[in-house]
Structures are given as C-alpha cells and as structure tokens.
Design a protein around this motif. Structure first.
Motif, PDB file in Angstrom:
ATOM      1  N   THR A  41       0.876  -1.167   0.000  1.00 39.75           N
ATOM      2  CA  THR A  41       0.000   0.000   0.000  1.00 39.75           C
ATOM      3  C   THR A  41       0.911   1.214   0.000  1.00 39.75           C
ATOM      4  N   ALA A  42       1.041   1.845  -1.157  1.00 44.18           N
ATOM      5  CA  ALA A  42       2.014   2.923  -1.337  1.00 44.18           C
ATOM      6  C   ALA A  42       1.370   4.278  -1.121  1.00 44.18           C
ATOM      7  N   GLN A  43       2.075   5.137  -0.413  1.00 39.84           N
ATOM      8  CA  GLN A  43       1.564   6.483  -0.170  1.00 39.84           C
ATOM      9  C   GLN A  43       1.480   7.272  -1.468  1.00 39.84           C
ATOM     10  N   ASN A  44       0.489   8.143  -1.527  1.00 42.12           N
ATOM     11  CA  ASN A  44       0.229   8.937  -2.718  1.00 42.12           C
ATOM     12  C   ASN A  44      -0.055  10.373  -2.301  1.00 42.12           C
ATOM     13  N   GLY A  45       0.718  11.310  -2.845  1.00 47.34           N
ATOM     14  CA  GLY A  45       0.521  12.716  -2.529  1.00 47.34           C
ATOM     15  C   GLY A  45       1.302  13.151  -1.300  1.00 47.34           C
ATOM     16  N   LYS A  46       1.434  14.458  -1.141  1.00 46.99           N
ATOM     17  CA  LYS A  46       2.167  15.002  -0.006  1.00 46.99           C
ATOM     18  C   LYS A  46       1.499  14.579   1.288  1.00 46.99           C
ATOM     19  N   ASN A  47       2.299  14.005   2.202  1.00 43.13           N
ATOM     20  CA  ASN A  47       1.793  13.503   3.482  1.00 43.13           C
ATOM     21  C   ASN A  47       0.671  12.491   3.298  1.00 43.13           C
ATOM     22  N   ASN A  48       0.748  11.748   2.180  1.00 39.72           N
ATOM     23  CA  ASN A  48      -0.242  10.704   1.884  1.00 39.72           C
ATOM     24  C   ASN A  48      -1.659  11.265   1.837  1.00 39.72           C
ATOM     25  N   SER A  49      -1.783  12.473   1.256  1.00 37.59           N
ATOM     26  CA  SER A  49      -3.067  13.171   1.244  1.00 37.59           C
ATOM     27  C   SER A  49      -4.050  12.583   0.239  1.00 37.59           C
ATOM     28  N   LYS A  50      -3.542  11.853  -0.760  1.00 30.93           N
ATOM     29  CA  LYS A  50      -4.410  11.260  -1.767  1.00 30.93           C
ATOM     30  C   LYS A  50      -4.601   9.772  -1.500  1.00 30.93           C
ATOM     31  N   THR A  51      -5.528   9.163  -2.231  1.00 30.68           N
ATOM     32  CA  THR A  51      -5.809   7.744  -2.030  1.00 30.68           C
ATOM     33  C   THR A  51      -4.558   6.911  -2.304  1.00 30.68           C
ATOM     34  N   PRO A  52      -4.153   6.060  -1.369  1.00 31.08           N
ATOM     35  CA  PRO A  52      -2.954   5.243  -1.570  1.00 31.08           C
ATOM     36  C   PRO A  52      -3.121   4.264  -2.747  1.00 31.08           C
ATOM     37  N   TYR A  53      -1.988   3.812  -3.273  1.00 33.16           N
ATOM     38  CA  TYR A  53      -1.985   2.809  -4.330  1.00 33.16           C
ATOM     39  C   TYR A  53      -1.967   1.421  -3.690  1.00 33.16           C
ATOM     40  N   ALA A  54      -2.819   0.544  -4.169  1.00 31.10           N
ATOM     41  CA  ALA A  54      -2.875  -0.820  -3.657  1.00 31.10           C
ATOM     42  C   ALA A  54      -2.174  -1.766  -4.634  1.00 31.10           C
ATOM     43  N   TRP A  55      -1.184  -2.518  -4.140  1.00 28.94           N
ATOM     44  CA  TRP A  55      -0.372  -3.403  -4.976  1.00 28.94           C
ATOM     45  C   TRP A  55      -0.469  -4.853  -4.503  1.00 28.94           C
ATOM     46  N   PHE A  56      -0.271  -5.749  -5.444  1.00 21.32           N
ATOM     47  CA  PHE A  56      -0.059  -7.153  -5.096  1.00 21.32           C
ATOM     48  C   PHE A  56       0.774  -7.794  -6.197  1.00 21.32           C
ATOM     49  N   THR A  57       1.856  -8.476  -5.795  1.00 21.51           N
ATOM     50  CA  THR A  57       2.659  -9.241  -6.744  1.00 21.51           C
ATOM     51  C   THR A  57       2.733 -10.662  -6.228  1.00 21.51           C
ATOM     52  N   SER A  58       2.648 -11.627  -7.143  1.00 24.04           N
ATOM     53  CA  SER A  58       2.491 -13.009  -6.690  1.00 24.04           C
ATOM     54  C   SER A  58       2.859 -13.999  -7.780  1.00 24.04           C
ATOM     55  N   TYR A  59       2.884 -15.265  -7.386  1.00 26.43           N
ATOM     56  CA  TYR A  59       2.979 -16.368  -8.347  1.00 26.43           C
ATOM     57  C   TYR A  59       2.036 -17.471  -7.877  1.00 26.43           C
ATOM     58  N   GLY A  60       1.594 -18.281  -8.808  1.00 26.07           N
ATOM     59  CA  GLY A  60       0.769 -19.431  -8.494  1.00 26.07           C
ATOM     60  C   GLY A  60       1.272 -20.648  -9.246  1.00 26.07           C
ATOM     61  N   LYS A  61       1.234 -21.807  -8.588  1.00 28.88           N
ATOM     62  CA  LYS A  61       1.743 -23.031  -9.203  1.00 28.88           C
ATOM     63  C   LYS A  61       0.809 -24.204  -8.929  1.00 28.88           C
ATOM     64  N   THR A  62       0.620 -25.016  -9.958  1.00 27.32           N
ATOM     65  CA  THR A  62       0.029 -26.335  -9.812  1.00 27.32           C
ATOM     66  C   THR A  62       0.950 -27.288 -10.549  1.00 27.32           C
ATOM     67  N   ASP A  63       0.621 -28.570 -10.547  1.00 31.48           N
ATOM     68  CA  ASP A  63       1.448 -29.526 -11.276  1.00 31.48           C
ATOM     69  C   ASP A  63       1.441 -29.182 -12.759  1.00 31.48           C
ATOM     70  N   GLY A  64       2.586 -28.753 -13.273  1.00 30.16           N
ATOM     71  CA  GLY A  64       2.715 -28.506 -14.709  1.00 30.16           C
ATOM     72  C   GLY A  64       2.394 -27.097 -15.160  1.00 30.16           C
ATOM     73  N   LYS A  65       1.877 -26.255 -14.289  1.00 29.97           N
ATOM     74  CA  LYS A  65       1.548 -24.883 -14.688  1.00 29.97           C
ATOM     75  C   LYS A  65       2.013 -23.895 -13.622  1.00 29.97           C
ATOM     76  N   GLU A  66       2.402 -22.701 -14.090  1.00 32.66           N
ATOM     77  CA  GLU A  66       2.757 -21.638 -13.162  1.00 32.66           C
ATOM     78  C   GLU A  66       2.552 -20.285 -13.833  1.00 32.66           C
ATOM     79  N   VAL A  67       2.372 -19.271 -13.009  1.00 30.45           N
ATOM     80  CA  VAL A  67       2.148 -17.924 -13.529  1.00 30.45           C
ATOM     81  C   VAL A  67       2.608 -16.920 -12.482  1.00 30.45           C
ATOM     82  N   ALA A  68       3.129 -15.783 -12.937  1.00 32.99           N
ATOM     83  CA  ALA A  68       3.475 -14.672 -12.052  1.00 32.99           C
ATOM     84  C   ALA A  68       2.618 -13.475 -12.434  1.00 32.99           C
TER      85      ALA A  68
END
Length: 488
Positions: free
Chosen positions: A427-454
């Motif tokens: 959750t990244a601050q946005n604007g001076k003193n975080n005055s604006k709506t923060p940015y929401a982030w998610f980075t990930s990977y998923g795996k099953t047998d034989g498949k994967e994705v980031a």
C-alpha cells in the motif's frame, strides 16, 4: 542583337539549371520529409488502400479491416473486443500515428516490410500482402484481469515464469481503439480521450511507474540474503520497533501496531509487512547494494522492450541514509510498473532466473510462413536473455516466505484451492503527506502440477473507502482471478 539573344539564352539556361537543382533537392533530400508530413494524405491513402494484416490471440484475429464510404481511404482498422485488448494492440488510425503492437509492426501489417515482397513485387513496385502478428496473450487470463479490475483505475500483467511469455496486459479504464480509426470521426474521439482526467490512452501496465510500496520489500530481502546480511529468512534481524530514520527524528511505525515486528525475521516481516525491518535493512545494506539488486531485476532499464518499450522503473541514487531507509519500503523516489513487479515474482517462481518477458511469439506473412520466431528466453533481437537474479537457495527461501504471506499474512485473499500461491501486498503512499488515495499493490505467483504464472496488480483508485484501500483488499482478488485463469 546577338548580345541580347546571348544574354537571354544564358539567363534561360540558368533558370533551367536552377529548376533542375531545386527538383533534385526536393526529390532526393526533402522527399521523405514531404512524404511524412501530417498534411500529406498520400501515405494514408496508400496504407489504407487495402486491408491491413492482423494481430492474433490464441489463433483468432482480434483486429480486422472494413470498407469505408465516401472517402479516398478505402479501408479502416476494426477491433474485436477493443477495450479488452487496447493495452496490447494500441490503435492504427487514419489520422494519428499507430501505437503499441500496431506501431511496432506497422510495416508488417501494412505490407511494406521488405521481408514480405516477392520477386514480382520488387519488379512491379506493388505492395505485398500484409503479414500477421502472433501474440503470447492468453484470452482467459486477459479477460479475468479486465473483469476483476472492473471500474477501478489500475493495471495488471501476467507472465509465464518459465518461458517469459506475457499472458495478459490490462490497463483500466480502457478505451475502444475503433473510435480512433476513421478520419471522419477520430478527431472528436481523440479530443474526448485526451481530455479525460483518467487518461485511458495511458498504458498503465507498461508505461506508468508508481511507488511500489511494500512489494519492493522482496527486492530488499533478496539483496540482504544474497549479500549475507542474514543467513536465512528465519533469522532475527535485530530491528527495533519503532525505528527512527538515521539523522532524523522521524519514527517509522507499522500499519498493525500489534504485529510482532521487533527483531522480526524476514519471513515474519514479510508476513506482517513490517516497515521497521526493511527500512533498517536498506540502511544496513546501503543504497548501492539495494540498487544493484533492483537493477538485476530490471529497474533503471530504459530499453525494456516486450516488444513495446516499457517505461523504466526507478531505484534512485544520491540518497542519504534516511531516504535509503524509505526506499526500502518502496517509497521516496522508488517507482515501478506492474510489468516490473511481475518480473520480480517471475524470477522468484523460476528458481531465481528471470526469462526476458515478451508478448509476441511470431510474425508471419499472409500465408502463415514464419518470418521471425521469438523463441522463449530470447529478447527482441533474438539473442538469449535469461539471467540468474538470485541463487536457487535465496529464491527458495523467499518463495517460502511469500507463501507464508498468502497462507497466514497480509495476502490471504489470493489463496487458491489446489494451488501453491506466494505473494506480497503493498500500500504505497500517494501525494504530499499521503493526502491522496494510496496505491494498492499485489505481486504473486501461483503453481500447480505442470503450470505456473506470475502476476502483478496495481489499483490506483477505486470506489472503496480509504480505510479499505490495501493490497489484500483491492489488488489480491484481481491477482487471484488471473492466476485461477492461468492455472485452470
């Protein structure tokens, strides 16, 4: 009389010579400039005299061409599911320069690429039949990202970690490229789109870097493990809570005051997203070591082509210790695109190796014969481009910690039955003193047998209350939908 005729003859010859010089100059030196002039319609007339080649997703054309009425431009570009694929295709317009894949492969798609010309075409000067662009995009993952982002302002990217194939590139709010194709109506559409404060023409997935917030803590953790600052993700870091930034009176607090962040291990610090741990870690490493690791992942690279040129993600230089501490949280002047943060997770998932991401697999002529094959693990010029970012041991430890984040920490909304999922919220601050709506982030990977994705997702703005803005609340569900589609 003879002198008069002689002078007139010389003067006439000089005029003829001047005319020849001027004609030669125009033809050989100014010809291209005149041909490229925006007011010269001959280029557009030639380009749209015949149907264009197509951009292909999963064997189906997502572009086409249609006859125009009452115009000297015989055909115009059309799009199937234009808003869904706008961040991939860009647009080919009778009035404006093409963008994205339409721009990168303009010569191929309009038949002027020299590789398309047969011997007879070279003799007659006729334009060859146009070629086609075969993408790596998975329509199910693309649709899942688009639907999950919905009415929010944000972006998402999905990559196959083992091959570097980009499976989805989505930017919202989107636009319909078809609105810009016809010269008779493009002007009004262009004016409306360029005045829109949400900037729908901006490709947020590739071209808009933002503070990555706590997702950047993965890069700092990787630097600490590779440097030997800590032997494992389960070693105590000796981090005070709260932590005062060096040389200042600024005290860093954690979002969850009750989280066990004092002397927390990397695993615990990622699980609870402890700011004190990663600020101190960045200071202890120093900006040079953090930057070196960031650049291994792709930061500060202003030549990242996929093949569309991505905007450089930035890890800054010239910081003092306090600023370096803030950089460890993905704040201060650190910025990243969703593509960049997907690359971070892709390298973790692929045992520490980053395969060059690309969203075109082949270009072909009109008959389907391959003109160029972009093999997995190669960059845009065809050279091998798979790099070891961190050791297998470091990647394995960070995967384990990322899985703890999803199983027990701040990323529980990304859990998928029957799949192994690792991630990091931000959750990244946005604007001076975080005055604006923060940015929401998610980075990930998923795996099953034989498949994967980031996957990486950023939500810049939504209808959620400010108190509900978080990587787990807004971005993780989008990533989950994308991973489910890729692993299905």
């Amino acid at each position: 009389m003879n002198n008069t005729i002689r002078r007139a003859s010389v003067f006439t010859l000089l005029l003829v010579f001047a005319l020849l010089v001027r004609a030669t100059w125009v033809q050989f030196y100014e010809g291209q400039a005149l041909a490229d002039d925006k007011d010269n319609r001959r280029g557009a007339i030639a380009t749209y005299a015949e149907p264009l080649g197509n951009i292909i997703v999963a064997g189906e054309s997502i572009t086409g061409s249609a006859r125009t009425k009452g115009s000297d431009l015989a055909y115009k570009r059309t799009y199937q599911d234009g808003k869904l694929y706008a961040a991939v295709t860009g647009y080919a317009s009778q009035s404006y320069a093409p963008t994205q894949l339409e721009g990168i492969y303009q010569d191929l798609l309009d038949g002027t690429d020299s590789r398309l010309k047969a011997t007879l075409d070279l003799v007659t000067g006729d334009r060859a039949d146009p070629g086609n662009v075969i993408t790596t995009i998975d329509p199910d993952v693309q649709q899942a990202a688009y639907d999950a982002l919905g009415d929010t302002k944000g972006a998402a990217v999905a990559i196959d970690p083992a091959t570097g194939r980009i499976l989805a590139v989505v930017s919202t709010p989107s636009y319909d490229p078809s609105s810009l194709t016809d010269a008779n109506t493009a002007g009004a559409a262009w004016k409306k789109l360029t005045k829109d404060s949400d900037k729908p023409l901006t490709n947020r997935a590739l071209r808009q870097p933002l503070p990555p917030g706590s997702t950047f803590k993965l890069v700092v953790a990787a630097a600490a493990l590779e440097d030997g600052l800590y032997a494992s993700v389960d070693e105590d870091t000796g981090s005070p809570d709260p932590y005062t930034l060096p040389g200042t009176s600024t005290v860093l607090k954690n979002e969850n005051p009750s989280a066990p962040c004092e002397n927390a291990s990397i695993r615990t610090a990622l699980r609870y997203s402890c700011n004190n741990v990663f600020a101190k870690m960045a200071v202890d490493l120093g900006q040079d070591k953090v930057r070196a690791m960031a650049e291994k992942f792709g930061f500060n690279d202003d030549t990242q082509d996929v093949p569309v040129r991505a905007h450089a993600s930035v890890y800054p230089s010239g910081m003092d210790k306090a600023q370096t501490g803030l950089s460890g949280l993905g704040q201060f002047d650190v910025t990243a695109t969703p593509l960049q943060m997907a690359m971070v997770s892709a390298a973790m998932a692929n045992d520490g190796k980053l395969v060059s991401p690309h969203m075109v697999s082949q270009i072909t002529d009109s008959g389907g014969d391959v003109l160029k094959n972009y093999e997995d693990g190669t960059d845009s010029d065809g050279s091998t481009d798979t790099k070891e970012i961190v050791s297998s041991s470091t990647a394995g430890q960070l995967r384990s910690a990322m899985e703890t984040v999803v199983e027990q920490g701040t990323g529980t909304n990304a859990q998928i039955d029957g799949a192994t999922v690792g991630g990091k919220t931000g959750t990244a601050q946005n604007g001076k003193n975080n005055s604006k709506t923060p940015y929401a982030w998610f980075t990930s990977y998923g795996k099953t047998d034989g498949k994967e994705v980031a996957v990486a997702v950023v939500v810049e703005q939504s209808d959620a209350a400010r108190s509900e803005v978080s990587g787990n609340g807004l971005a993780a569900p989008v990533a989950k939908a994308m991973m489910q589609a890729a692993l299905a």
